[in-house]
Each structure stands twice: as structure tokens, then as C-alpha cells.
Design a protein around this motif. Structure first.
Motif, PDB file in Angstrom:
ATOM      1  N   LEU A  92       0.688  -0.446   9.445  1.00 28.65           N
ATOM      2  CA  LEU A  92       0.844  -0.645   8.004  1.00 28.65           C
ATOM      3  C   LEU A  92       1.993  -1.604   7.686  1.00 28.65           C
ATOM      4  N   MET A  93       2.937  -1.717   8.610  1.00 27.21           N
ATOM      5  CA  MET A  93       4.086  -2.607   8.408  1.00 27.21           C
ATOM      6  C   MET A  93       3.773  -4.062   8.762  1.00 27.21           C
ATOM      7  N   LEU A  94       2.705  -4.306   9.495  1.00 22.67           N
ATOM      8  CA  LEU A  94       2.356  -5.671   9.879  1.00 22.67           C
ATOM      9  C   LEU A  94       2.123  -6.545   8.646  1.00 22.67           C
ATOM     10  N   PRO A  95       2.684  -7.753   8.617  1.00 23.03           N
ATOM     11  CA  PRO A  95       2.415  -8.655   7.487  1.00 23.03           C
ATOM     12  C   PRO A  95       0.918  -8.944   7.357  1.00 23.03           C
ATOM     13  N   PRO A  96       0.375  -8.976   6.149  1.00 24.69           N
ATOM     14  CA  PRO A  96      -1.060  -9.184   5.939  1.00 24.69           C
ATOM     15  C   PRO A  96      -1.567 -10.470   6.595  1.00 24.69           C
TER      16      PRO A  96
ATOM     17  N   ALA B  72      -3.627 -11.351   1.058  1.00 25.81           N
ATOM     18  CA  ALA B  72      -3.575  -9.942   0.629  1.00 25.81           C
ATOM     19  C   ALA B  72      -2.126  -9.491   0.474  1.00 25.81           C
ATOM     20  N   LYS B  73      -1.906  -8.573  -0.414  1.00 26.77           N
ATOM     21  CA  LYS B  73      -0.560  -8.046  -0.620  1.00 26.77           C
ATOM     22  C   LYS B  73      -0.237  -7.009   0.450  1.00 26.77           C
ATOM     23  N   PRO B  74       1.015  -6.955   0.898  1.00 28.59           N
ATOM     24  CA  PRO B  74       1.383  -5.921   1.871  1.00 28.59           C
ATOM     25  C   PRO B  74       1.289  -4.538   1.231  1.00 28.59           C
ATOM     26  N   TYR B  75       1.133  -3.520   2.054  1.00 22.04           N
ATOM     27  CA  TYR B  75       1.089  -2.152   1.536  1.00 22.04           C
ATOM     28  C   TYR B  75       2.407  -1.835   0.839  1.00 22.04           C
ATOM     29  N   THR B  76       2.340  -1.207  -0.313  1.00 15.21           N
ATOM     30  CA  THR B  76       3.564  -0.766  -0.973  1.00 15.21           C
ATOM     31  C   THR B  76       4.112   0.450  -0.237  1.00 15.21           C
ATOM     32  N   GLN B  77       5.379   0.760  -0.485  1.00 15.95           N
ATOM     33  CA  GLN B  77       5.974   1.915   0.182  1.00 15.95           C
ATOM     34  C   GLN B  77       5.308   3.207  -0.273  1.00 15.95           C
TER      35      GLN B  77
ATOM     36  N   GLU C   6      13.367  -0.653  -0.299  1.00 17.73           N
ATOM     37  CA  GLU C   6      13.427  -2.016  -0.815  1.00 17.73           C
ATOM     38  C   GLU C   6      12.797  -2.976   0.188  1.00 17.73           C
ATOM     39  N   GLY C   7      11.715  -3.671  -0.212  1.00 18.78           N
ATOM     40  CA  GLY C   7      11.154  -4.725   0.606  1.00 18.78           C
ATOM     41  C   GLY C   7      10.117  -4.264   1.614  1.00 18.78           C
ATOM     42  N   PHE C   8       9.645  -5.223   2.413  1.00 20.43           N
ATOM     43  CA  PHE C   8       8.643  -4.967   3.433  1.00 20.43           C
ATOM     44  C   PHE C   8       8.911  -5.891   4.612  1.00 20.43           C
ATOM     45  N   ALA C   9       8.275  -5.589   5.736  1.00 19.52           N
ATOM     46  CA  ALA C   9       8.518  -6.346   6.965  1.00 19.52           C
ATOM     47  C   ALA C   9       7.864  -7.725   6.897  1.00 19.52           C
ATOM     48  N   GLU C  10       8.548  -8.731   7.438  1.00 21.01           N
ATOM     49  CA  GLU C  10       8.039 -10.100   7.453  1.00 21.01           C
ATOM     50  C   GLU C  10       8.225 -10.720   8.833  1.00 21.01           C
TER      51      GLU C  10
END
Length: 424
Positions: free
Chosen positions: A168-172, A189-194, A243-247
Motif C-alpha cells: 500500500l505504501m508503494l508509489p502508484p 492514480a492517487k496514492p492510498y490515503t492514511q 503527514e505525507g506518503f512514501a515516494e
């Protein structure tokens, strides 16, 4: 040397690139990760019934120091522990590292059949890797202890939840295949929200009648920093927000915590012995405080440490008090499951590149056939995600497709899963 025109010009000093675009950075991460994994394996092997936790921690730290000393010899770079060896009893949520001068806690030993969590880490040039695994403590003679079905549920739930979280953390679109149009669509696609991540993980662990541990946190790792600017918080408590997501180009410390209880936590009465230096500057007044901080800065930089790792353990207990009050040190309280139920916990350090996710340091995949449960994941969406790889297969692996192991969907049905080698 003096220039011909006699004019001295300022020299351009190039700073070191510590991003993953510099191949040397990933090499250092991997070297530190190999050490962390090696020491973890050794400490796990030492954990048997009646094993003394303080002695296990000390033994783990000694091996960690010895292994770190073997790499990058003669290089002018810092290196050392990124996290002390900690051994946490069954219902403990946070890393636990008692000290000898606290007699009662120093006598704590392991019980056969309990789920203990072992965490430690190494850093090279300020690039830290941390790893945590949980094990069911064997009998004193090393033979496997009896495992209840509920503990088996916990082992399965924690393993699969951890695997789902990584995906789920993988960038789309990072590993998208097909036509260029399909790849572009996937990347857009948008990344999964927390919130979405928590909901999906919650659905998975409930398949095993378990719950996520409240406020389990994954952090962005940076040089000399294991709590970066971004964080992903699972099952956040009141007033807590990630805050944020993995990139691509980032390194993350990925934590997974699962409980057989409600997942709610409480602060225990144990002494807080785990600390970490902050970036706050504060004029310490006591000589003992200044001496303690000086030793901490020299040995551990901004990485976590245990009071037992300081030269004068008793003096350190006094020396850190003013440091904590002045916010020069962060004190990690000892936290446990509110219902005193067993907790499973895993921690993986991952690097995200254009080729996907690399497990720099990670707990080994468990042999789930040893943990019998009559529960399984039935949600098709979750099973489909679990079947996805987290990195591109190397050329050698692509040529050997016939040796692929069973996908997660079939494994969940047969309860005989082995981790796909291409995901390591």
C-alpha cells in the motif's frame, strides 16, 4: 599553492550527496542492513525459556559493535548502532531495554510460549537501518513451545498486515506493466490515503480476530534522523495525524503492530531507559548532565540508545533528567497493551527506487505452517494486493518463473504460505 596573479580565490566545497541517486548511499544502507539482519538472527537464536533480558540485550549490543567494526575500516565516516538491542515481553508494545542497576527489572526473564519482540539496528555514515522481529520463545532445551491457536492467529495477522502495508505504501504505477497508456494511467492514480491504509489493514487483521495497535507509526528516514518530516500513522489515537506518503528516492522505517486485545495501549510503570538526542540546544546547568550529553553525542549522535550503554549507568540515570526536562533528549516511555494481551510487532527498513521497494533490513518471512489457524483472509481486494510484487524481478529471476511459489490467494486458502522470493 599561490595563484600566478597573487589573488586568493575561495574554493568550492562540494557537499556529499546522501540521496538514493548516489549509488554509494544505497550501498551503505545495505551494508548497515546486513549487519542488522545478522545480529537479529543471532539474538533470536539466543532467546529461550528463562533467558535474562538484560543479558540478551548486552550480548546483542556487543555483537552489533563487533560487526560494525568490521566494515568501512580506515574510512573517515561515522558508524555505530542505530538502535540498541531491545527484547520486549509478550504484551509490551514499545522496545524494552532494562538496566542492571534496577534490580527488579534486571531479573526479568523470558517465558516459554510468549511472543517477544527483538529490535536493533546499525548505521553507517549516519544512514540508519532498524529491524524488529517477533518470536515465540522455545523451551529451555530449544525445543518448540506449545503455540495456542490465538497466538497462531497473531503471527498470521501480523505477517500479512506487514506485507499489505508495504504494498500500500508503494508509489502508484511504479511497477505498472502493459502499454504506455496503461502505465501512465496507473502512475496518475492517487496514492492510498492514511485513512484508507488503516481501513484496509484493519479489515485484514480482523480476519484473524485481531486489532491494529493504536498509533503504530512509520517514519521517513534521513541521514542521522529516524523520525523525518513525514510519517504514516496506523489506527491513530485522538488528536494524532500522519503527514505525507512514501515516494521514490526515500528510505522508510515501516512498523507493524497487531494485538490480540483491543489494540489500545497504556504507559507501564517500568523505567524509561531508551532515549534519543533532539536538535534542541539548552544550557545544561549540572556538570553530570553536561558530561552525560557529551558522551551521548560522541557515541550515538541522533540515534536511540539505552542508559546501560553509557559508561556510568547509575550516573546516567541522574544525568539524563535535566536533559529530558530541557528537551535535549527525548525519553521513550515503556508502553504495553491495555488489555495485557500478546502483541506482534515487525519493523522493516525499506528503500524506494525506480525499481520498486528494497528491504534493506527486514525480519525473515515466518514458516506459517508451524502456526495452525482456522482463520483466513477472504477479501478479494486484499488478496489481490498481497499477490503483487514490491519490486521488479531481476533478469535471472525472470528467467526462472517456473520456480515461483504459491500466490497469496492460494496460500491463504491452504494456510501453507511461503514468502515470494521476488519480494525480498
Amino acid at each position: 599553492m599561490q595563484p600566478a596573479d597573487g589573488i586568493r580565490r575561495p574554493q568550492l566545497i562540494l557537499s556529499t550527496d546522501y540521496s538514493l541517486s548516489n549509488p554509494d548511499t544505497l550501498t551503505k544502507y545495505k551494508a548497515a542492513g546486513e549487519i542488522s539482519n545478522k545480529v537479529l538472527k543471532a539474538v533470536v537464536g539466543w532467546c529461550v525459556e528463562d533467558g535474562n533480558i538484560v543479558e540478551l540485550c548486552e550480548k546483542g549490543d556487543k555483537l552489533l559493535e563487533d560487526e560494525i567494526a568490521k566494515v568501512y575500516k580506515g574510512k573517515k565516516i561515522t558508524k555505530g548502532p542505530a538502535h540498541p538491542t531491545t527484547v520486549s515481553p509478550s504484551s509490551y508494545v514499545t522496545p524494552y531495554t532494562p538496566i542492571k542497576s534496577d534490580t527488579e527489572e534486571a531479573a526479568t526473564t523470558l517465558k516459554a510460549g510468549e511472543v517477544v519482540k527483538i529490535q536493533l539496528g546499525a548505521q553507517i555514515d549516519g544512514l540508519g537501518t532498524i529491524v524488529c522481529d517477533h518470536v515465540v520463545v522455545p523451551n529451555k532445551d530449544g525445543s518448540p513451545a506449545a503455540v495456542s491457536e490465538r497466538v497462531a492467529d497473531l503471527i498470521h495477522a501480523t505477517h500479512y498486515a506487514n506485507e499489505l502495508l508495504l504494498r500500500l505504501m508503494l508509489p502508484p504505477g511504479l511497477l505498472a506493466t502493459g502499454s504506455e497508456e496503461e502505465k501512465k494511467k496507473a502512475a496518475a492514480a492517487k496514492p492510498y490515503t492514511q485513512t484508507q491504509i488503516t481501513q484496509m489493514l484493519d479489515k485484514l487483521v480482523k480476519s484473524y480476530d485481531c486489532n491494529l495497535v493504536e498509533s503504530t507509526t512509520c517514519w521517513l528516514f534521513e541521514r542521522n534522523e529516524i523520525e523525518g518530516k513525514k510519517k504514516i500513522i496506523l489506527a491513530p489515537g485522538e488528536g494524532v495525524k500522519g503527514e505525507g506518503f512514501a515516494e521514490v528516492g526515500e528510505v522508510w522505517g515501516v512498523e507493524m503492530g497487531v494485538s490480540l486485545g483491543s489494540g489500545k495501549v497504556k504507559t507501564l510503570n517500568n523505567r524509561a531507559t531508551l532515549h534519543r538526542r533532539t536538535t534542541t540546544n539548552y544550557g545544561l546547568k549540572r556538570p553530570s548532565s553536561r558530561a552525560t550529553l557529551s558522551e551521548i553525542m560522541k557515541k550515538f549522535s541522533f540515534f536511540p540508545f539505552s542508559l546501560r550503554q553509557l559508561d556510568d549507568e547509575r550516573g546516567a540515570k541522574v544525568g539524563v533528567m535535566e536533559c529530558v526536562r530541557g528537551n535535549v533528549l527525548r525519553q521513550y516511555e515503556v508502553v504495553g497493551d491495555k488489555d495485557n494481551e500478546p502483541v506482534g510487532r515487525l519493523f522493516t527498513t525499506v528503500a524506494i527506487t525506480k525499481n520498486g521497494m528494497t528491504r534493506v533490513s527486514a525480519p525473515p518471512p515466518p514458516d506459517l505452517s508451524k502456526f495452525k489457524t482456522n482463520k483466513k483472509i477472504k477479501d478479494d481486494e486484499l488478496l489481490k494486493i498481497l499477490e503483487q510484487p514490491i519490486s521488479k524481478a531481476s533478469t535471472s529471476k525472470a528467467k526462472n518463473k517456473k520456480k515461483k511459489k504459491k500466490p497469496a490467494r492460494k496460500a491463504a486458502e491452504e494456510e501453507d504460505d511461503d514468502e515470494e522470493s521476488s519480494d525480498e
